[in-house]
Write an enzyme that holds these catalytic residues in place. Structure first.
Site, mmCIF file in Angstrom:
data_model
loop_
_atom_site.group_PDB
_atom_site.id
_atom_site.type_symbol
_atom_site.label_atom_id
_atom_site.label_comp_id
_atom_site.label_asym_id
_atom_site.label_seq_id
_atom_site.Cartn_x
_atom_site.Cartn_y
_atom_site.Cartn_z
ATOM 1 N N ASP A 176 0.848 -1.194 0.000
ATOM 2 C CA ASP A 176 0.000 0.000 0.000
ATOM 3 C C ASP A 176 0.879 1.238 0.000
ATOM 4 O OD1 ASP A 176 -1.834 2.020 0.485
ATOM 5 O OD2 ASP A 176 -2.210 1.435 2.561
ATOM 6 N N ASN A 195 -0.267 4.516 -0.516
ATOM 7 C CA ASN A 195 -0.884 5.786 -0.125
ATOM 8 C C ASN A 195 -1.554 5.758 1.247
ATOM 9 O OD1 ASN A 195 -3.222 4.350 -0.557
ATOM 10 N ND2 ASN A 195 -3.940 5.583 -2.292
ATOM 11 N N ASP A 245 -4.099 3.940 2.527
ATOM 12 C CA ASP A 245 -5.537 3.722 2.704
ATOM 13 C C ASP A 245 -5.874 2.279 3.076
ATOM 14 O OD1 ASP A 245 -5.119 2.385 0.335
ATOM 15 O OD2 ASP A 245 -6.598 3.500 -0.837
ATOM 16 N N ASP A 285 -1.675 -0.963 -3.973
ATOM 17 C CA ASP A 285 -1.817 -0.129 -5.160
ATOM 18 C C ASP A 285 -0.549 -0.203 -6.003
ATOM 19 O OD1 ASP A 285 -0.021 1.520 -3.695
ATOM 20 O OD2 ASP A 285 -1.717 2.570 -2.779
ATOM 21 N N ASP A 316 -9.040 -14.860 -18.189
ATOM 22 C CA ASP A 316 -9.864 -15.388 -17.107
ATOM 23 C C ASP A 316 -11.008 -16.240 -17.653
ATOM 24 O OD1 ASP A 316 -10.732 -15.271 -14.179
ATOM 25 O OD2 ASP A 316 -12.505 -14.452 -15.169
ATOM 26 N N GLU A 359 -6.727 -19.386 -18.565
ATOM 27 C CA GLU A 359 -7.199 -20.080 -17.370
ATOM 28 C C GLU A 359 -8.266 -21.059 -17.845
ATOM 29 O OE1 GLU A 359 -9.339 -19.311 -13.044
ATOM 30 O OE2 GLU A 359 -10.023 -18.251 -14.826
#
Length: 514
Positions: free
Chosen positions: A20, A22, A24, A28, A195, A246
């Site tokens: 992370d 930032n 929060d 990210d 996917d 996949e």
């Protein structure tokens, strides 16, 4: 011609749980960029990103609202472009997820389809009129596959109701996805992981799912035409781009159809991932995999973990060491010490096999499945749609521990979106980098040694519960899955655990120079 993806080690980043940047509490792109050195030091060849697109996050980003941008909680398109450049500078390729079976219910197409029964966008989905559900198909997350709109029509969703299925019989759907491929190829991505690749095409007659009858939406022949079109787009770009499927299928022969020279370059070997820690079963899966891939000249893939399955340290510590979604239950007795020993052995076994290997973030740290997440914090649709019978997939998606002795363990400055176990203080990246016996050190050593291993697999004589094979003229791998120590010959290059006075203990794998 040898190409990078044929023997690459590909590391899966689940963006919200990697790091992370930032504060929060959600991972990210800034966090990935700040910790790119971890992947350089680990020695991976490529990063595969789980979906990073704008999304309401009804299914952790697999409900895509816009395929040509970045989810704001992860960052910006400019940051993604910078990350691609930085990874390439470090010698690492970038693979991104593409989710073609469905979109988010927030996608502009679906919003237009909902706005009016006469909207042309309804043809891009599977809308059907009538007072009753059009079929009794069961969803991939369990539960019904049709939801009724306020005007009385029904729409199909093989996954969550927030993920309406696209109608791949419509040319506009096909052209849109070809353009999406070009958008990201133009920005330098080196490949796509597709996917739910076998689900795109449905039988328009909507027949029931019946034993010994063609399935109405699994592995219909029409999917292959789609991937032949995609392969042409991929092949039109310089730089050796790749297409990875996949594909969950019980038949190796049907699986192989996706790997024909004008379709996918490779597909996930989910048979190997789901296999129990059993020598006969593993040998059979390895042999079947190589047998199916060899005539096509296709690359085999080896994976023991991903963002959908119970982590190996937990899975291998149970009485039933294989994986199936149907069998997942909370409260299953687990021996984490045994599971860790076996996970180390499985890592060396999988990394010694010919082909490409995948490492899911946290696998290199020996993290276990987190099974005590409070119900109020669980987010996976599998947990909710199963009536809380299936514990879901949140337990393998808990944010990584980087440093420090208390949560959030250097993941960021905010409270992580899923809670981390306090016991992970001994398994942070910082701790394991300094420990030559750690899981991280084992992976780093294995990935470095793996670069010098080449050649086809040839089985060596061994006891029935021992897997022993040679690669080329100078390398051998021996995995002891028996209940007693066994002798070995050769110079030890790397072992998954301590050796026993010149013998290979149970649940241990060794790499040898011959």
């Amino acid at each position: 011609m040898s190409t990078w993806w044929r023997d690459a080690v590909i590391y899966q980043v689940y963006p919200r749980s990697y790091a992370d940047g930032n504060g929060d509490g959600i991972g990210d792109l800034a966090g990935v960029r700040a910790h790119l050195d971890h992947l350089v030091d680990l020695g991976v060849d490529a990063i595969w990103f789980s979906p990073w697109y704008p999304s309401p996050q009804a299914d952790a980003g697999y409900d895509v609202a816009d395929y040509r941008d970045i989810e704001p909680i992860f960052g910006t398109l400019a940051e993604a472009e910078a990350l691609i450049t930085e990874a390439h500078t470090a010698g690492i390729k970038i693979i991104i997820d593409i989710v073609p079976n469905h979109v988010s219910s927030a996608h502009t197409w679906f919003q237009a389809a909902l706005a009016s029964p006469d909207a042309p966008e309804r043809e891009l989905f599977w809308f059907r009129p009538g007072p009753e559900r059009p079929t009794d198909w069961e969803g991939e997350f369990g539960g019904p596959t049709w939801t009724q709109t306020p005007d009385g029509a029904w729409y199909l969703h093989l996954f969550d109701k927030a993920q309406p299925d696209l109608n791949w019989n419509h040319p506009r759907v096909r052209e849109e996805h070809l353009d999406i491929l070009r958008f990201w190829l133009d920005r330098g991505v080196d490949g796509f992981r597709v996917d739910s690749a076998a689900l795109l095409v449905k039988d328009p007659a909507l027949p029931p799912v019946l034993p010994d009858q063609p399935h109405p939406f699994h592995d219909l022949d029409g999917v292959h035409e789609i991937y032949r079109e995609w392969r042409q787009v991929i092949g039109s770009y310089e730089g050796d781009r790749t297409l990875i499927g996949e594909v969950w299928l019980p038949s190796p022969e049907r699986f192989a159809r996706y790997l024909r020279p004008d379709e996918m370059h490779s597909a996930f070997n989910l048979d190997f991932l789901c296999s129990p820690w059993d020598p006969a079963r593993l040998r059979q899966v390895i042999e079947d995999t190589l047998r199916v891939h060899e005539p096509l000249g296709a690359v085999a893939t080896w994976v023991i973990s991903n963002h959908d399955v119970t982590r190996p340290v937990t899975r291998y510590g149970r009485e039933e060491t294989g994986f199936s979604f149907a069998a997942k239950r909370e409260g299953t007795p687990t021996d984490l010490r045994l599971g860790t020993v076996r996970a180390r052995a499985a890592a060396l076994l999988s990394l010694a096999l010919p082909g490409a290997a995948y490492v899911y973030q946290g696998e290199e740290l020996g993290l276990e499945e987190v099974e005590d997440i409070p119900p109020a914090l669980r987010q996976d649709p599998m947990w909710h749609r199963s009536g809380h019978r299936d514990p879901g997939r949140d337990g393998c998606r808990v944010p990584l521990p980087w440093s420090d002795t208390e949560p959030p363990f250097g993941f960021g400055t905010g409270t992580p979106w899923l809670p981390q176990p306090r016991g992970w203080k001994d398994r942070t990246v910082a701790v394991q980098r300094a420990d030559p016996a750690s899981m991280l050190s084992l992976y780093r050593s294995a990935l470095a040694l793996r670069r010098s291993v080449s050649g086809p697999l040839a089985w060596l004589p061994s006891e029935p519960d021992v897997l022993a094979f040679r690669r080329g003229s100078g390398f051998a791998c021996v995995a002891n899955l028996s209940a007693s120590a066994v002798p070995f010959t050769g110079e030890v290059l790397l072992a998954s655990g301590p050796l026993d006075d010149g013998l290979l203990p149970p649940d241990t794998t060794i790499w040898l120079a011959l």
